[in-house]
Write a protein that holds these residues in place. Sequence first.
Motif, mmCIF file in Angstrom:
data_model
loop_
_atom_site.group_PDB
_atom_site.id
_atom_site.type_symbol
_atom_site.label_atom_id
_atom_site.label_comp_id
_atom_site.label_asym_id
_atom_site.label_seq_id
_atom_site.Cartn_x
_atom_site.Cartn_y
_atom_site.Cartn_z
ATOM 1 N N MET A 1 -41.270 -55.335 57.391
ATOM 2 C CA MET A 1 -41.144 -55.582 58.820
ATOM 3 C C MET A 1 -40.011 -54.767 59.434
ATOM 4 N N THR A 2 -38.946 -54.604 58.663
ATOM 5 C CA THR A 2 -37.833 -53.797 59.168
ATOM 6 C C THR A 2 -38.273 -52.376 59.425
ATOM 7 N N ALA A 3 -39.079 -51.832 58.482
ATOM 8 C CA ALA A 3 -39.569 -50.458 58.652
ATOM 9 C C ALA A 3 -40.450 -50.344 59.886
ATOM 10 N N LEU A 4 -41.339 -51.340 60.097
ATOM 11 C CA LEU A 4 -42.219 -51.300 61.254
ATOM 12 C C LEU A 4 -41.427 -51.375 62.544
ATOM 13 N N ARG A 5 -40.418 -52.234 62.537
ATOM 14 C CA ARG A 5 -39.581 -52.337 63.745
ATOM 15 C C ARG A 5 -38.872 -51.025 64.021
ATOM 16 N N ALA A 6 -38.443 -50.331 62.960
ATOM 17 C CA ALA A 6 -37.767 -49.042 63.149
ATOM 18 C C ALA A 6 -38.710 -48.024 63.759
ATOM 19 N N ILE A 7 -39.974 -48.007 63.269
ATOM 20 C CA ILE A 7 -40.950 -47.084 63.815
ATOM 21 C C ILE A 7 -41.273 -47.442 65.259
ATOM 22 N N ASP A 8 -41.490 -48.734 65.523
ATOM 23 C CA ASP A 8 -41.812 -49.154 66.878
ATOM 24 C C ASP A 8 -40.687 -48.810 67.842
ATOM 25 N N GLY A 9 -39.458 -48.996 67.396
ATOM 26 C CA GLY A 9 -38.333 -48.665 68.253
ATOM 27 C C GLY A 9 -38.264 -47.191 68.570
ATOM 28 N N SER A 86 -39.332 -44.706 59.202
ATOM 29 C CA SER A 86 -39.078 -46.017 58.611
ATOM 30 C C SER A 86 -37.737 -46.062 57.883
ATOM 31 N N VAL A 87 -37.201 -44.892 57.565
ATOM 32 C CA VAL A 87 -35.893 -44.810 56.905
ATOM 33 C C VAL A 87 -34.780 -44.924 57.943
ATOM 34 N N SER A 88 -34.892 -44.088 58.983
ATOM 35 C CA SER A 88 -33.895 -44.132 60.053
ATOM 36 C C SER A 88 -34.412 -43.342 61.243
ATOM 37 N N THR A 89 -33.843 -43.619 62.400
ATOM 38 C CA THR A 89 -34.209 -42.873 63.601
ATOM 39 C C THR A 89 -33.881 -41.399 63.437
#
Length: 321
Positions: A1-9, A86-89
């Motif tokens: 979920m953290t990865a998905l949130r990073a992509i969505d952001g 998903s790793v980082s912006t």
Amino acid sequence: MTALRAIDGLAGNGLAALAAVAVAAALELAVGEPSNRFHPVAWLGRVVAPLDRQWDRPLLVGAVAAVSLPLAFGSFVGILVATASSVSTIAGVSTAGLALFLTTSLRELLAAAGRVVDASDADLPAARDGLLALAGRDASALSAGQVRSAAVESAAENLADGLVASLGAFVLGGLLAGGVGLPALPVAAGAAAWVKTVNTMDSMLGYRSKRVGTPAARLDDAAMWLPARASALLLAVAFASPSSLARAREWLDAVPSPNSGWPMGTTAAALGVRLEKPGTYVLNPASDLPSGAAARRGITRVGVAGLLAYLLAGAGVLAWS
């Protein structure tokens, strides 16, 4: 979920997309173009090359390739960007910027055209040889003016093929993705890779003598419709010659391609020179072939139009949702 949130952001962040465009522009300015040994487009060419042979059903083979190869390459690039995101912006932006850079070309195009023009008076055989990197035509009998014409034509046409098409696909891909709830940055990078694959297939196979390339050629005609006309508009602005767009219309019927006549014709009108491919078309026939000074001015203005394209792409991605 953290990865998905990073992509969505990242997908909803126009500033991140703007940073990706800036990365691509900075790499273009600093590097120009990697050697074929390290260039993914050259690797793509090795994948396309085996299609260039006789087939029992060339249109079917060509249609399958025209659909599957761009989709596969675009999907691969999109997955890479999504994984990095998903790793980082920062990783996502850097990967997207690198992907966009590898699907565009401006600095090397201008340099190659400039070298041909510089050699056209002092060393015509060398200029003819140099033209092979720009235009797929027999240069052995071309005059110095015709060589300069070919260099200017190639610079103008490849502004659309090599830069505006990929930048436009990047912007439009992200806009469409955001509208349907998909991660915009991966889709945008994938769209740029898709259009570059289509263009590469057309350049390698899109000849009347190669039936297997007909589907790719027709797909490229459709994909390049908007970039060619946008490039003509950018050139008219770069030359500060709005009337050149209307004048270019007069000569479009002579050009076999439904698209390339727009940037080439606009350049011919704005420069006040004749641009021609002997035996195929003549643009602005009432004028003379370009002098060295006129050809250099034309190439410089193509560069200005390219910079405008980057600026417009940066403004466009800020509209992503």
